[in-house]
Design an enzyme around this catalytic site. Structure first.
Site, short mmCIF file in Angstrom:
data_model
loop_
_atom_site.label_atom_id
_atom_site.label_comp_id
_atom_site.label_asym_id
_atom_site.label_seq_id
_atom_site.Cartn_x
_atom_site.Cartn_y
_atom_site.Cartn_z
CD GLU A 291 -12.48 -49.55 -20.11
OE1 GLU A 291 -11.46 -49.16 -19.50
OE2 GLU A 291 -12.43 -50.27 -21.12
CG HIS B 28 -8.83 -51.35 -16.82
ND1 HIS B 28 -7.89 -52.33 -16.62
CD2 HIS B 28 -9.47 -51.67 -17.98
CE1 HIS B 28 -7.96 -53.21 -17.61
NE2 HIS B 28 -8.92 -52.83 -18.45
#
Length: 595
Positions: A389, A392
């Site tokens: 994550e 991202h």
């Protein structure tokens, strides 16, 4: 492991700070009303865009509306995800959703208007209004769709059919999420209880083979019972897609699916071909699995159980974060400083609490910063999720910093590259620093299984989609038998002769929601292969690849996905990135086999 019974108990530094979007609710209310007013103003442009100046005014005001609306919507969504049971947060999200409908209605006239212009008229508008150069690429990008857009009346009819055309997907969603009832399994007290999805994901990894088998049979039971209903929804979804491709004058449903990212069908076909030509290490892994589990027969319910037992690492969040930062050091000082900022400035919501949305995601908000939701469990999976994550998140932050609003968002095609590069760097760091042999084996097993799920399984799904759509295009009826035969043949081809097939195997197609979003799953595989290619070069000390990769992270959607990747040295129109990924997989399997 730290568990919390209430969100209030979680320390502030482990909760995201939504005041970065709105310091109080009155500011959110003000923006909600502001967007309503802006939407009303946009309506007035319907029929009133007659020159470059009015076109520029419309586009400028629409972008300003989009900026503010995204803040309003994101804030209410993040509030709900903190605690999905909270009625006041739910009310904010309901109002934001209502606003979304108004915004869509106020701008729905524009695309038919734009595509009704001829190219010369649009070019003359751009020439007369300097401000339109900012929107120029976007306007011409919309023009790419001109040959695939029908007359205004026909488009109106199609838009009214939208709900009906999405019925197969909606129906499958209701069957799969609301109506399905799994079979019974035996709990630890010897009692029969109904299986749930959450229980299944744990039981299919259980050391006790009888438990795995029981869970597997119970999981597939309703899908087999509902096989005809699900086959009819999938058949209808595929036929709808084929019909829409014909109506919109695409050469095939596949080419319609690839058009938005400007990906030639050869990339899709090349992915499947190069994977199948290099499938031997996957078959080898099945043999190793059978040997390490000491089984006479390897079955599908043996494919998820970890091959290294008794290695349960406890990795507290602080330690996980430090490990991630060390692992990602090869990406340079700027990258590491952004990661530290994520933690120090409270971009991340760390802990699982009652009512919190499950899973994990990154949400980039232009003009603010990314927000990352986790449900951290202080284990190895959570460490990988954190790195994923944050990949991202850094992509979102760098794109927002270096791109104007119009090109700051990156496409799904490239999204998984940034997250997977982080995971490859992490596994490399862990393997290089871990001295305990059992933990090293566990790490390798973890990454091989992830590679299998994110790459090989998705390529198999992509081939299933291609075959079934081509059958529909030839007029072949699609039913349970056709789906079963197609899926079983592919499963055998990808998994090899070592796996003994239970009856359930051929029904695998019946439980995949992604098949209702056609020609999408291949992006997981291309993203994964691209990331393996890049991470390997970066770890080899290739400074040119590192710089081009960091430039890629700053690029948003400033070019088409394939072109952005080509600038990093990844050319998906050739087999090389896929072959490099296959080589990496082969090395991992060989290393695991001798440990």
């Amino acid at each position: 492991m730290t568990t919390y019974t209430s969100r209030q108990d979680v320390p502030n530094n482990e909760k995201w700070n939504l005041e970065d979007i709105y310091s109080d609710l009155s500011k959110w209310e003000n923006d909600l009303h502001l967007v309503e007013n802006m939407a009303e103003k946009l309506r007035q442009f319907d029929g009133a865009i007659t020159d470059g100046k009015s076109l520029y005014q419309y586009l400028k005001q629409r972008e300003e509306l989009s900026y503010t609306f995204n803040h309003v919507y994101a804030y209410s969504m993040l509030r709900v995800d903190e605690d999905t049971r909270d009625a006041s947060s739910q009310s904010l999200l309901d109002r934001a959703k209502g606003l979304s409908v108004k915004v869509s209605a106020s701008t729905s006239f524009f695309m038919p208007f734009l595509l009704g212009l001829d190219k010369e008229t649009l070019s003359s508008y751009i020439a007369e209004e300097e401000g339109l150069t900012y929107f120029e690429e976007d306007l011409y990008e919309s023009f790419r769709y001109k040959t695939h857009v029908l007359s205004k009346d026909q488009e109106e009819v199609l838009s009214q059919l939208g709900e009906a055309l999405s019925a197969p997907s909606t129906t499958f969603g209701m069957i799969n999420n609301a109506d399905i009832k799994f079979g019974d399994v035996t709990n630890n007290n010897g009692e029969k209880v109904q299986l749930t999805r959450g229980m299944y994901s744990k039981l299919i990894e259980d050391e006790d083979r009888d438990k795995r088998r029981e869970a597997y049979k119970a999981y597939y039971k309703p899908y087999i019972e509902l096989k005809n209903s699900i086959a009819s929804t999938l058949s209808a979804a595929i036929k709808n897609n084929v019909t829409m491709a014909k109506i919109r004058k695409y050469p095939s449903a596949l080419e319609k699916g690839l058009f938005g990212d400007m990906v030639p069908k050869e990339v899709y076909e090349n992915l499947i071909k190069a994977t199948k030509e290099n499938i031997a290490p996957l078959h080898r892994y099945s043999e190793i699995r059978k040997s390490k589990l000491q089984l006479d027969e390897l079955r599908q319910y043996d494919m998820s159980v970890p091959l290294v037992q008794g290695v349960k690492q406890v990795i507290p969040y602080e330690e996980a974060y430090e490990t991630m930062i060390k692992a990602l050091a090869p990406l340079g000082e700027e990258y590491v400083s952004i990661l530290k900022e994520f933690k120090d400035a409270r971009y991340i919501d760390v802990r699982e609490t009652p009512g919190k949305r499950s899973g994990a995601y990154n949400l980039g908000i232009y003009g603010v910063h990314p927000f990352i939701l986790l449900n951290h469990q202080d284990d190895l999976d959570s460490l990988f999720t954190l790195a994923h994550e944050c990949g991202h998140g850094v992509h979102s932050k760098l794109s927002s910093q270096h791109q104007p609003q119009i090109t700051a968002r990156y496409s799904i095609f490239v999204a998984e590259v940034a997250s997977t590069v982080n995971e490859v760097l992490l596994i490399n760091y862990l393997l290089n620093t871990e001295k305990n042999l059992e933990i090293r084996k566990h790490l390798l097993n973890h990454f091989i299984d992830q590679f299998k799920g994110t790459f090989f399984t998705q390529v198999m799904f992509a081939e299933f989609e291609k075959i079934t759509h081509e059958l529909a295009e030839k007029g072949t009826p699609l039913n349970v038998e056709v789906f079963n035969q197609t899926y079983e043949a592919l499963f055998r081809e990808y998994n090899g002769d070592t796996v003994v097939f239970d009856e359930e195997v051929k029904f695998g197609w019946s439980r995949i929601p992604h098949f209702y979003r056609p020609f999408y799953v291949y992006k997981y595989a291309t993203g994964f292969a691209s990331a393996i290619h890049l991470a390997t070069r970066i770890l080899d000390g290739d400074s040119e690849t590192l710089q081009s990769y960091l430039t890629f992270l700053r690029s948003g959607s400033s070019d088409y996905p394939l072109e952005l990747l080509k600038k990093t040295g990844v050319d998906l129109t050739t087999p090389e990135p896929i072959e490099n990924a296959m080589k990496k997989f082969s090395e991992l399997v060989e290393e695991f086999s001798v440990l």
